[in-house]
Design a protein around this motif. Structure first.
Motif, PDB file in Angstrom:
ATOM      1  N   ASP A 318       0.836  -1.198   0.000  1.00  0.00           N
ATOM      2  CA  ASP A 318       0.000   0.000   0.000  1.00  0.00           C
ATOM      3  C   ASP A 318       0.877   1.255   0.000  1.00  0.00           C
ATOM      4  O   ASP A 318       1.714   1.432   0.879  1.00  0.00           O
ATOM      5  CB  ASP A 318      -0.895  -0.008   1.251  1.00  0.00           C
ATOM      6  CG  ASP A 318      -2.013   0.997   1.193  1.00  0.00           C
ATOM      7  OD1 ASP A 318      -1.771   2.144   0.786  1.00  0.00           O
ATOM      8  OD2 ASP A 318      -3.153   0.642   1.565  1.00  0.00           O
ATOM      9  N   ILE A 402      -9.775   5.280  -3.255  1.00  0.00           N
ATOM     10  CA  ILE A 402      -8.413   4.879  -2.895  1.00  0.00           C
ATOM     11  C   ILE A 402      -7.413   5.931  -3.370  1.00  0.00           C
ATOM     12  O   ILE A 402      -6.492   6.320  -2.631  1.00  0.00           O
ATOM     13  CB  ILE A 402      -8.083   3.502  -3.490  1.00  0.00           C
ATOM     14  CG1 ILE A 402      -8.932   2.416  -2.816  1.00  0.00           C
ATOM     15  CG2 ILE A 402      -6.588   3.189  -3.330  1.00  0.00           C
ATOM     16  CD1 ILE A 402      -8.758   1.038  -3.409  1.00  0.00           C
ATOM     17  N   ILE A 444      -6.777  -5.891  -3.467  1.00  0.00           N
ATOM     18  CA  ILE A 444      -7.370  -4.570  -3.679  1.00  0.00           C
ATOM     19  C   ILE A 444      -8.315  -4.550  -4.876  1.00  0.00           C
ATOM     20  O   ILE A 444      -9.343  -3.850  -4.848  1.00  0.00           O
ATOM     21  CB  ILE A 444      -6.250  -3.515  -3.897  1.00  0.00           C
ATOM     22  CG1 ILE A 444      -5.230  -3.564  -2.747  1.00  0.00           C
ATOM     23  CG2 ILE A 444      -6.845  -2.119  -4.034  1.00  0.00           C
ATOM     24  CD1 ILE A 444      -5.831  -3.322  -1.367  1.00  0.00           C
ATOM     25  N   LYS A 456     -14.239  -5.053   0.655  1.00  0.00           N
ATOM     26  CA  LYS A 456     -13.105  -4.264   0.190  1.00  0.00           C
ATOM     27  C   LYS A 456     -13.379  -2.772   0.358  1.00  0.00           C
ATOM     28  O   LYS A 456     -12.484  -2.012   0.745  1.00  0.00           O
ATOM     29  CB  LYS A 456     -12.785  -4.606  -1.266  1.00  0.00           C
ATOM     30  CG  LYS A 456     -12.146  -5.980  -1.433  1.00  0.00           C
ATOM     31  CD  LYS A 456     -11.767  -6.267  -2.876  1.00  0.00           C
ATOM     32  CE  LYS A 456     -11.051  -7.616  -2.985  1.00  0.00           C
ATOM     33  NZ  LYS A 456     -10.629  -7.930  -4.365  1.00  0.00           N
ATOM     34  N   GLN A 460     -11.122  -0.319   2.941  1.00  0.00           N
ATOM     35  CA  GLN A 460     -10.454   0.897   2.478  1.00  0.00           C
ATOM     36  C   GLN A 460     -10.985   2.137   3.194  1.00  0.00           C
ATOM     37  O   GLN A 460     -10.225   3.072   3.477  1.00  0.00           O
ATOM     38  CB  GLN A 460     -10.603   1.032   0.963  1.00  0.00           C
ATOM     39  CG  GLN A 460      -9.834  -0.010   0.176  1.00  0.00           C
ATOM     40  CD  GLN A 460      -8.353  -0.002   0.491  1.00  0.00           C
ATOM     41  OE1 GLN A 460      -7.726   1.059   0.572  1.00  0.00           O
ATOM     42  NE2 GLN A 460      -7.775  -1.190   0.692  1.00  0.00           N
TER      43      GLN A 460
END
Length: 535
Positions: A318, A402, A444, A456, A460
């Motif tokens: 990440d 994201i 992801i 997911k 996030q």
């Protein structure tokens, strides 16, 4: 005639103790007044509502010492696993002194400020009331945000009759507890009314100029207040979405499908936040009892969370790791495993094997803003709405969220101006290729069953909140049950062997508002849930 749309709720200090201790001198002294004037007029009261300078060490919008050290990190950060708490006895227990402090801060600062502002407006002439309506309606938005956070933590709270002394024969009548569901319903409806009014309001230059100088949040930008109202309404609609799917779906669709009428946050530039500009709004890195540094670095409040790093961020490489956390002595990112014994954890920490919050981004960054709602949070809500109800494109909103989260944390990091005397160079943001590689990682990538895709999104959103917005992380974890966190049982605690579902009412409320407290006494257990927690 007084404007019938000015909120009719009479909001007040709940306990007799709080009322008795809040003198006029205390009240005047508590306002943040850029001009250092002792006269409280509508503009200064409005600024005071947004930022109470003399309560800055306990401020819950800007990162400040007391609030982070006593409440947000050790309690809410533990319940949401957004920081690396240790497996000590009593780790899930609520500290009654600090829950009392937060409760009192809400009623003696936010509620009292809000009601004093309203009182001044209602005492003015009809013409002035119309001019001041911009102050009242935008104050409503901000106040509703604070009030719903208290509901999210406690459930039923004194709301509609809290905030004004009501006397009968010289006896103070304390405010009753109101239904949390009714509070949410009222606020959701009123936010729509306010948004509609802002779309058509004709504001005279005289009052607009007054508002521009008082508005430390949006600096007089009416569009920014529209965005705040609609983004908050979307957040609250999603908060109730498992409890009232039909209403949440209707509100979400109305907002998302009508961006010209109901604008919401679309990028990090129009996130809802108070920037740390000038001496008064900075975080004070040289800790004078108010700054962020001691709040995060004292007592291990900056220890990195285990599940977040070890299971989700590190395996996917990440890009936010570099700006959010430091490396351990072996050059790795490693969070504190919450399932280890306290001895095992202490050994790892003393050996410098556990990462910490990146100090340049957080604890030494005196320009860290007061964050209310970020672009990423709204994008993740839009992704969830699209996934569950077909409102928009879920994959696009998920990836956008994201990207916004990555961009925002590097923006925060770049704000550090070395005010603590250290030599610091801002972190280099990840390249587009690195971000694309991250988005394509199997942990992801937006694929799988609907349940897997919703998980997911939830993960996030949780990472984006982190410890700085642990109150929102805890609310969303309870609402969605994402991520699937494991909490080891504390068999040494009778009160809280496991994390609570809500906070217990403070002792002062039970003592000084006993008659009204008795109406909710049966509800006042850590096992009971707030009304939207049904999944």
């Amino acid at each position: 005639m007084k404007n019938k749309h000015i909120i009719y709720a009479t909001l007040v200090l709940v306990s007799a103790l709080s009322l008795a201790s809040c003198t006029k001198t205390d009240f005047d002294d508590n306002y943040y007044d850029p001009e250092r004037s002792v006269y409280a007029d509508v503009p200064k009261l409005f600024t005071g509502l947004l930022y109470n300078h003399d309560r800055r060490s306990a401020h819950n919008i800007f990162p400040r010492y007391f609030h982070f050290f006593t409440f947000r990190v050790p309690m809410l950060g533990t319940y949401s696993q957004t920081y690396g708490y240790q497996s000590a006895n009593g780790r899930y227990e609520q500290n009654p002194a600090y829950t009392q402090d937060y409760w009192s801060l809400f009623y003696t600062s936010y509620v009292a400020s809000y009601r004093e502002l309203q009182r001044h407006i209602e005492a003015s002439s009809p013409e002035e009331q119309e001019g001041y309506r911009l102050f009242q309606e935008t104050a409503n938005i901000f106040f509703y945000d604070q009030a719903t956070q208290v509901v999210d933590m406690w459930g039923d709270i004194p709301f509609f009759e809290a905030g004004q002394l009501v006397q009968s024969g010289g006896v103070i009548r304390n405010a009753p507890f109101d239904s949390q569901e009714e509070i949410y319903s009222f606020i959701l409806n009123d936010l729509k009314r306010i948004a509609d009014w802002l779309n058509t309001a004709e504001i005279t230059p005289f009052y607009k100029s007054m508002f521009n100088g008082a508005d430390i949040l949006n600096e007089g930008d009416i569009e920014g207040w529209k965005i705040y109202a609609n983004s908050l309404r979307l957040r609250l609609a999603m908060r109730i979405s498992y409890q009232n799917d039909a209403k949440a779906r209707e509100i979400a669709a109305e907002i998302i499908n009508n961006p010209s009428v109901y604008p919401i946050i679309t990028n990090n530039q129009n996130s809802v936040k108070i920037d740390a500009r000038g001496d008064q709004l900075r975080s004070v890195v040289v800790d004078d009892g108010a700054g962020i540094r001691g709040g995060l670095e004292s007592g291990g409040r900056n220890i990195a969370p285990g599940v977040m790093i070890n299971e989700y961020m590190n395996p996917a490489n990440d890009p936010r790791l570099y700006a959010m956390f430091s490396r351990n002595r072996e050059g790795q990112y490693r969070g504190l495993d919450p399932t280890l014994t306290s001895t095992q954890q202490a050994d790892l920490i003393s050996a410098n094997m556990i990462s910490r919050l990146d100090s340049a981004t957080y604890s030494t960054n005196d320009k860290y803003p007061g964050i209310l709602i970020t672009a990423a949070e709204i994008s993740f809500f839009k992704a969830e709405a699209a996934e569950r109800w077909g409102v928009g494109n879920a994959a696009e909103e998920y990836e956008r969220g994201i990207r916004q989260s990555i961009d925002f944390i590097y923006y925060i990091n770049s704000l550090n101006d070395n005010a603590d005397g250290t030599s610091y160079t801002p972190k280099t943001p990840p390249t587009p290729a690195a971000i694309n590689a991250f988005l394509s990682h199997n942990l992801i990538r937006y694929e799988g069953s609907q349940e897997e895709r919703l998980e997911k999104i939830g993960i996030q959103r949780w990472i984006n909140f982190g410890v700085m917005q642990a109150h929102q992380a805890w609310a969303e974890y309870r609402r969605t049950k994402y991520p699937a966190l494991t909490f080891s049982r504390d068999n040494n605690s009778v009160q809280a062997p496991e994390p609570p579902n809500r906070l217990l009412y403070p002792e002062n409320e039970r003592m000084y508002n006993a008659e009204n407290y008795n109406a909710v006494r049966a509800y006042d257990t850590p096992q009971n849930k707030v009304f939207w927690d049904v999944k």
